[in-house]
Write an enzyme that holds these catalytic residues in place. Structure first.
Site, PDB file in Angstrom:
ATOM      1  CG  HIS A 167      -1.872  -1.078   1.375  1.00 18.02           C
ATOM      2  ND1 HIS A 167      -1.754  -2.071   2.321  1.00 18.02           N
ATOM      3  CD2 HIS A 167      -2.994  -1.361   0.675  1.00 18.02           C
ATOM      4  CE1 HIS A 167      -2.782  -2.897   2.216  1.00 18.02           C
ATOM      5  NE2 HIS A 167      -3.548  -2.505   1.223  1.00 18.02           N
ATOM      6  CB  SER A 182      -1.644 -10.210   0.940  1.00 19.25           C
ATOM      7  OG  SER A 182      -2.987 -10.389   1.325  1.00 19.25           O
ATOM      8  CD  GLN A 202      -9.350  -4.368  -6.780  1.00 16.73           C
ATOM      9  OE1 GLN A 202     -10.197  -4.877  -6.056  1.00 16.73           O
ATOM     10  NE2 GLN A 202      -8.264  -3.788  -6.301  1.00 16.73           N
ATOM     11  NE  ARG A 232      -8.436 -12.394   2.134  1.00 21.19           N
ATOM     12  CZ  ARG A 232      -8.903 -11.446   1.311  1.00 21.19           C
ATOM     13  NH1 ARG A 232      -8.066 -10.801   0.535  1.00 21.19           N
ATOM     14  NH2 ARG A 232     -10.184 -11.162   1.266  1.00 21.19           N
TER      15      ARG A 232
HETATM   16  P1  AMP Z   1      -6.578  -3.812  -0.381  1.00 21.90           P
HETATM   17  O1  AMP Z   1      -6.370  -3.020   0.856  1.00 21.90           O
HETATM   18  O2  AMP Z   1      -6.126  -5.225  -0.288  1.00 21.90           O
HETATM   19  O3  AMP Z   1      -7.955  -3.651  -0.983  1.00 21.90           O
HETATM   20  O4  AMP Z   1      -5.594  -3.179  -1.452  1.00 21.90           O
HETATM   21  C1  AMP Z   1      -5.621  -1.811  -1.765  1.00 21.90           C
HETATM   22  C2  AMP Z   1      -4.758  -1.589  -2.980  1.00 21.90           C
HETATM   23  O5  AMP Z   1      -3.427  -1.990  -2.682  1.00 21.90           O
HETATM   24  C3  AMP Z   1      -5.224  -2.434  -4.195  1.00 21.90           C
HETATM   25  O6  AMP Z   1      -5.099  -1.644  -5.364  1.00 21.90           O
HETATM   26  C4  AMP Z   1      -4.236  -3.566  -4.177  1.00 21.90           C
HETATM   27  O7  AMP Z   1      -4.032  -4.127  -5.447  1.00 21.90           O
HETATM   28  C5  AMP Z   1      -2.974  -2.872  -3.686  1.00 21.90           C
HETATM   29  N1  AMP Z   1      -2.039  -3.848  -3.131  1.00 21.90           N
HETATM   30  C6  AMP Z   1      -2.253  -4.737  -2.138  1.00 21.90           C
HETATM   31  N2  AMP Z   1      -1.160  -5.506  -1.940  1.00 21.90           N
HETATM   32  C7  AMP Z   1      -0.238  -5.096  -2.853  1.00 21.90           C
HETATM   33  C8  AMP Z   1       1.085  -5.496  -3.168  1.00 21.90           C
HETATM   34  N3  AMP Z   1       1.696  -6.476  -2.532  1.00 21.90           N
HETATM   35  N4  AMP Z   1       1.721  -4.849  -4.157  1.00 21.90           N
HETATM   36  C9  AMP Z   1       1.114  -3.844  -4.846  1.00 21.90           C
HETATM   37  N5  AMP Z   1      -0.125  -3.420  -4.592  1.00 21.90           N
HETATM   38  C10 AMP Z   1      -0.793  -4.018  -3.608  1.00 21.90           C
END
Ligand code: AMP
Length: 279
Positions: free
Chosen positions: A36, A185, A153, A187
């Protein structure tokens, strides 16, 4: 400028009306990590003001248990946002985003939302485009940044922006990984130290895919079989799906376009996704 935290929609709308700067927007569900933060850093290169939303969107979870277990760490998230120079965090309530009296506008699901995650997680992308379009209407950014960790996405949002005529430039950012290769992630925080080690098998599978492709293995079915065999060697990794598709259409690959390898694997009951484009 210090971090401005706005926790209600009405307050955000008032702020937005009074703002004349260009805005880079990064929607997130919080539990922020370096993936992020890389998006926030990149966002600074586009708009004059960086707005981050933090909202765990219930409608995109096809599994209610996954929604309940999703990590929520607002205090730490705000510190991280302040440290990297985010200007505004918008952290609305569920009632703000889904008022009881309002029937959400149903945005048509783009074709690219139908395969892959669209098959494994029914309703997921409908939830994503509902919340992202609502956020776009409230935040009114000139730029919005998304990570290629969620490759499909990005494609879905690009198509939605086209079909709904949002005057927003979508910036797709590379996947941020741990030094060992694990795609970061939120998760991952649900994995034990042993689970985190096991999860390295996912990015190793992508490395194998690149190697086989470079060695001349260009038959998608055989490639998927080899990757399936590789993952299956570890009984602690449970394959949800392994697909090779055209990176633009997300449909079966052709000899023309580039190919995407998309993996979804359960580790300790947590569903992790990763992908790469074959070179
Ligand atoms: P999320 O909080 O999981 O909904 O992710 C928010 C944004 O951060 C989304 O655009 C994800 O694709 C991006 N994102 C999450 N993990 C990563 C990562 N490891 N590398 C690049 N972008 C990420």
């Amino acid at each position: 400028m210090s971090l401005h935290v706005i926790q209600s929609r009405a307050e955000f709308e008032a702020w937005r009306q009074a703002t004349t700067t260009t805005i880079s927007f990064v929607p997130t569900m919080g539990a922020l990590h370096k993936g992020h933060l890389a998006l926030f850093e990149e966002a600074k290169k586009y708009g004059q003001t960086v707005v981050v939303s933090i909202f765990v969107n219930p409608t995109q979870f096809n599994d209610p248990k996954d929604f309940e277990k999703y990590p929520r760490t607002l205090e730490e998230d705000l510190k991280k946002c302040a440290a990297v120079g985010v200007d505004v965090v918008f952290a609305p309530t569920a009632e703000d985003m889904y008022p009881a009296h309002e029937t959400p506008k149903r945005i048509p699901l783009p074709e690219v939302a139908k395969p892959l995650e669209g098959q494994s997680r029914p309703g997921h992308f409908q939830g994503v485009i509902t919340i992202v379009s609502k956020l776009f209407e409230i935040v009114k950014p000139q730029y919005a940044l998304f990570g290629l960790k969620d490759f499909q996405q990005v494609r879905v949002i690009q198509e939605m922006v086209k079909s709904q005529n949002f005057p927003i430039t979508i910036i797709a950012c590379p996947i941020v990984r741990s030094p060992e290769g694990l795609a970061l992630s939120s998760r991952n925080t649900r994995l034990s130290p042993a689970g985190l080690k096991k999860a390295l098998g996912i990015s190793q599978t992508l490395t194998l895919a690149q190697q086989l492709f470079q060695q001349g293995l260009h038959d998608p079915k055989t490639l998927v079989q080899k990757l399936t065999d590789f993952v299956s060697e570890d009984p602690d990794l449970k394959i949800d799906s392994i697909d090779i598709v055209d990176a633009q259409t997300l449909l079966p690959p052709t000899s023309k376009g580039s190919w995407l390898v998309a993996l979804a694997v359960f580790v300790e009951g947590v569903r992790l996704i990763d992908n790469c484009v074959l070179k």
